[in-house]
Design an enzyme around this catalytic site. Structure first.
Site, short mmCIF file in Angstrom:
data_model
loop_
_atom_site.label_atom_id
_atom_site.label_comp_id
_atom_site.label_asym_id
_atom_site.label_seq_id
_atom_site.Cartn_x
_atom_site.Cartn_y
_atom_site.Cartn_z
N ARG A 562 11.09 -4.25 -15.57
CA ARG A 562 11.30 -5.44 -14.76
C ARG A 562 10.80 -5.19 -13.33
O ARG A 562 10.83 -4.05 -12.86
CB ARG A 562 12.80 -5.81 -14.72
CG ARG A 562 13.29 -6.44 -16.00
CD ARG A 562 14.79 -6.62 -15.99
NE ARG A 562 15.44 -5.35 -15.77
CZ ARG A 562 16.30 -5.08 -14.78
NH1 ARG A 562 16.64 -6.04 -13.92
NH2 ARG A 562 16.84 -3.90 -14.65
N LYS A 567 12.92 -0.64 -8.06
CA LYS A 567 12.07 0.11 -8.98
C LYS A 567 10.75 0.51 -8.33
O LYS A 567 9.99 1.32 -8.85
CB LYS A 567 11.83 -0.69 -10.26
CG LYS A 567 13.12 -0.85 -11.10
CD LYS A 567 12.85 -1.64 -12.37
CE LYS A 567 14.08 -1.88 -13.22
NZ LYS A 567 14.36 -0.81 -14.20
C1 LIG Z 1 12.72 0.13 -22.60
C2 LIG Z 1 12.47 -1.23 -22.11
C3 LIG Z 1 12.94 -1.64 -20.86
C4 LIG Z 1 13.68 -0.70 -19.91
O1 LIG Z 1 12.74 -0.07 -19.09
P1 LIG Z 1 13.17 0.76 -17.80
O2 LIG Z 1 11.92 1.43 -17.40
O3 LIG Z 1 14.21 1.73 -18.25
O4 LIG Z 1 13.66 -0.21 -16.81
C5 LIG Z 1 12.67 -2.91 -20.43
N1 LIG Z 1 11.98 -3.77 -21.20
C6 LIG Z 1 11.50 -3.42 -22.41
C7 LIG Z 1 10.74 -4.40 -23.19
C8 LIG Z 1 11.74 -2.14 -22.91
O5 LIG Z 1 11.28 -1.81 -24.12
#
Ligand SMILES: *Cc1c(COP(=O)(O)O)cnc(C)c1O
Length: 822
Positions: A562, A567
């Site tokens: 996101r 982030k």
């Molecule tokens: C794993 C995943 C996330 C989480 O990602 P982070 O880098 O931990 O924020 C978000 N969206 C999708 C589609 C995922 O597969």
């Protein structure tokens, strides 16, 4: 993958699953369940027919799992989550039940390519990001490690929005995942429950005038209707249920009004009721101050609890043994209203007194906290709460009185600490704190990485932790290796099997055996060839979809998650701009070809996040077209990041960007998926990165930047971002370029305020970490140039990531929290 799993499959499935039998059944399903014959069948029809054939076999397992749980009186786990980011199910379910290969052959004999129809299955995007994906991984792991479980959530008709990029800006469209029907689910009209809102509370007194109980008389009532999807564990041994609720009017067509000629008015209630389960409110940027959101939370929580209570009563005949037979898990605070709702069911519907009800409630619930960001901690204005859920408000006051009494009689809390323990935030607008409610109503409160749990104890729940010590515990997140290695990366899975055998398929920690192959030149070459093929696949996708050509021999540097300021996609983009500057001013240097990929959705109301998407696209446009760059640097924003796209991109990554401001990412799971697929991480000591570093070893990860403690200190000690920026020529130049419109000639002011924000406050420490980040990127370059060394490090990542399997996480939840030992 060839048929490794066959020997362990349940006998009744094996007996009926040779490709010829399957082909016959597919044709029969096409005819009798879809209503078509081969000559007119569309690819969607083939998809539906194939799923129905496999689903039939899954149902046999489903029924036997359910029966066994009932007969053995096994404890059930109920996982309540407002989000389940499921993605596609076909490949996952087919492989788990051991039929992927036979179905491939069967379909081929009918002239159908399974990969083509698999690509048509809609991606069920019923979640925002990590939290929802965690719930989906947990469902699969619970079925795999044999925990009897139900997932409960909302069947959003449109789910999370679909993102398109238009002229560089994010545009949101409704997701239409149900347009072709959903062949996986079962509608259970008979399993529907009434959900009330508003109204008032009446007291019922006995003949001698004593208060007997309270009765809530809601004014609005709608129905929650269950839709069940079977969830198959690895090797098909157990099948659990994901039950999603859809809202509908109790009286969908008001016939009086209709017959009186008011055709629209007659349907008004129906439309209003159905709107409740239409979209997932993307709530990660702003306080979800929307009544609809609170209604959604109560809607799915009460339907789930009524369902759970009914199941328990029909089996055990009384309610007070609920905590022994059911563990109800609250995935974040979205279902925290469950604490008050279960109290209401105990007291108002089943006549249990407060003390007994409160004890049983606490023994039933456990809660996972997912964020420390103050703006993401849910709270609701008291007046809204009182209007929508008047009886729950009373119950919350009663619980609060009890908790505050305990705090005061404890004698170790001053007034300020008592205020922080209270379920009601006073001062200014009075609000109900859902985190505190979940905490006091649960016997276990867990964080999702070691660092996050520690910070939780020190910050948001410091005083509650003092009042109720030992309630907080850690359960570091995990990911399912079936989807995130076996399914998404068959090439890597194949060479690992050749190298170390098949044991890791059932116990991923056995990947450890791969460690010694880091030093094996022949294996490294195979590994490099697999990575290369995965990168070519991504390059093909990007070229076809976006018309951008990227070189698969370049370093693929990927940040997909996101879009959020914490982030720090902005840090990555600024580094790209600085690098661009360097390449232009020092064309003589031996620059390393690199492609920076970005992907992710921004909450529609989150202005800066949307601006960051536009900036990534503006920067891409300038850099990708500049002949002076000679293709050495490319920037690509891939639209509509979702599970399917993650499955394509994770295996193709060389470098995984996990660069959040330390202390702000609770865990991350994207970081785990990348490393398991052999990408090296560049990251801060945040969330689960800390534990990834411990597992893969310091030499196999690139760590930079301030630690959580240092961030805290800098913020407290009058951080001066301007001074930091001015002392870094690279950073100042990059910021000046962005701010002055180099990348936005059509609107030179576009990024002025974004960049001014860095000079003025820089809450997320972008400037403070910039130089360390850029320097670490240059050490990445150095390692990349020594290709055998790079691949050895990447192989060690794969070998050492087994601990991050969600099977391990679920076993810990089952033994340490749920007391539902598999
Ligand atoms: C794993 C995943 C996330 C989480 O990602 P982070 O880098 O931990 O924020 C978000 N969206 C999708 C589609 C995922 O597969």
């Amino acid at each position: 993958m060839a048929n490794v799993m066959t020997p362990k499959l349940p006998r009744q499935i094996l007996a009926t699953s040779d490709p010829e039998t399957l082909a016959t059944e597919i044709l029969r399903a096409l005819k009798y369940r879809v209503g078509k014959d081969m000559t007119v069948a569309t690819p969607y029809d083939w998809l539906t027919a194939s799923i129905k054939v496999v689903r039939d076999r899954i149902i046999d397992q489903w029924i036997s799992s359910t029966k066994e749980t009932y007969e053995q009186r096994e404890k059930r786990v109920y996982y309540l989550s407002l989000e389940f980011l499921i993605g596609r199910l076909m490949r996952d379910a087919f492989a788990n039940i051991g039929l992927l290969d036979d179905m491939r052959v069967a379909l081929k004999s009918l002239g159908v390519d399974i990969d083509v129809i698999a690509g048509l299955e809609p991606d069920a995007a019923l979640g925002n990001g990590g939290l929802g994906r965690l719930a989906a991984c947990f469902m699969e792991s619970m079925a795999t490690v044999n925990v009897p479980a139900h997932g409960y959530g909302i069947r959003y008709a449109n789910g999370m929005f679909r993102q398109e990029i238009s002229d560089g800006w994010q545009v949101e469209f409704p997701e239409d995942w149900l347009d072709h029907g959903n062949p996986w689910e079962f509608e259970r009209r008979e399993r529907s429950f009434e959900v009330g809102f508003g109204g008032h509370v009446e007291s019922v007194t006995s003949k001698d005038g004593r208060l007997e109980r309270h009765v809530w008389k809601p004014v609005e009532r709608i129905l929650a209707v269950a839709y069940d999807t079977p969830v198959v564990g690895w090797r098909g041994a157990r099948v659990n249920t994901l039950r999603l609720w859809s809202s509908m009017a109790i009286d969908p067509l008001q016939l009086d009004a209709f017959n009186a000629g008011d055709h629209i008015g007659a349907l008004r209630d129906s439309n209003k009721a159905e709107a409740l389960s239409r979209v997932l409110y993307p709530a990660d940027a702003n306080p979800a101050g929307q009544e609809l959101r609170l209604r959604q939370e109560y809607f799915f929580t009460t339907a789930s609890l009524q369902d759970i209570v009914q199941r328990h009563l029909s089996q055990f005949g009384e309610l007070l043994s609920l905590p022994d037979q059911a563990a109800i898990h609250l995935n974040d605070t979205h279902p925290a209203i469950a604490v008050a709702e279960l109290m209401r069911l105990f007291m108002d519907v089943h006549g249990v007194d407060f003390d007994k009800a409160w004890d049983a409630t606490k023994r039933t619930f456990a809660y996972t906290n997912h964020t420390l960001l103050p703006e993401a901690l849910e709270s609701w204005p008291v007046p809204l709460f009182e209007r929508l859920l008047p009886r729950h408000m009373q119950i919350i006051y009663a619980i609060n009185a009890q908790v505050l009494l305990e705090a005061r009689s404890n004698g170790h809390f001053n007034d300020e600490q008592i205020r922080s323990i209270s379920l009601i935030q006073e001062g200014g607008e009075r609000r109900v704190r859902m985190g505190n409610l979940a905490f006091v109503g649960s016997h276990s409160v867990n964080g999702v990485s070691a660092l996050h749990t520690e910070l939780m104890e020190q910050t948001v729940f410091a005083d509650l932790n003092k009042l109720y010590p030992n309630r907080i515990n850690n359960k570091t997140n995990g990911i399912t290796p079936r989807r995130w290695l076996f399914q998404c990366n068959p090439g890597l899975t194949g060479i690992v099997r050749e190298a170390i055998g098949d044991k890791f398929l059932d116990d991923v920690e056995k990947l450890k055996g791969l460690d010694k192959f880091a030093g094996d030149a022949a294996f490294r070459e195979k590994f490099a060839a697999v990575k290369r093929a995965n990168k070519e696949r991504l390059a093909g996708f990007v070229s076809g979809r976006l018309g951008v050509k990227v070189d698969p021999s370049a370093l693929f540097d990927i940040q997909i998650k996101r879009i959020h300021e914490y982030k720090r996609q902005l840090l990555n983009i600024i580094e790209a701009v600085a690098l661009y500057d360097q390449i232009r001013s020092h064309p003589e240097r031996d620059w390393l070809p690199r492609v920076k990929f970005f992907g992710g959705k921004a909450a529609p109301s989150y202005h800066n996040a949307k601006l960051i998407i536009k900036l990534a696209n503006d920067v891409a446009k300038v850099i990708n077209r500049d002949p002076a760059v000679r293709g050495l640097l490319k920037v690509v924003f891939v639209p509509n990041y979702n599970v399917s796209l993650a499955e394509l991109m994770m295996p193709a990554a060389d470098l995984s960007e996990q660069i959040s401001t330390a202390g702000m990412e609770a865990s991350g799971t994207g970081n785990m998926k990348f490393a398991l697929n052999g990408a090296l991480t560049i990251g801060t000591l945040d969330g689960a990165n800390v534990e990834i570093k411990e597992h893969v070893g310091d030499d196999n990860i690139f760590i930079f930047g301030l630690t959580a403690d240092q961030v805290e200190e800098r913020r407290a000690g009058g951080y001066d971002p301007r001074a930091v920026i001015e002392s870094s020529p690279e950073l100042s130049q990059a910021l000046a370029a962005i701010s002055s419109g180099v990348f936005s000639p059509d609107d030179p002011q576009r990024y002025r305020s974004l960049i001014d924000g860095l000079y003025q406050s820089d809450w997320f420490m972008v400037a403070a970490d910039f130089d360390a980040y850029a320097a670490t990127q240059r050490s990445v370059d150095k390692v990349w140039r020594d290709s055998p060394d790079w691949h050895a490090r990447a192989i060690r990542n794969v070998a050492r990531m087994g601990w991050f399997s969600s099977d391990r996480t679920i076993r810990q939840y089952a033994t340490e929290i749920w007391n539902a030992i598999p």
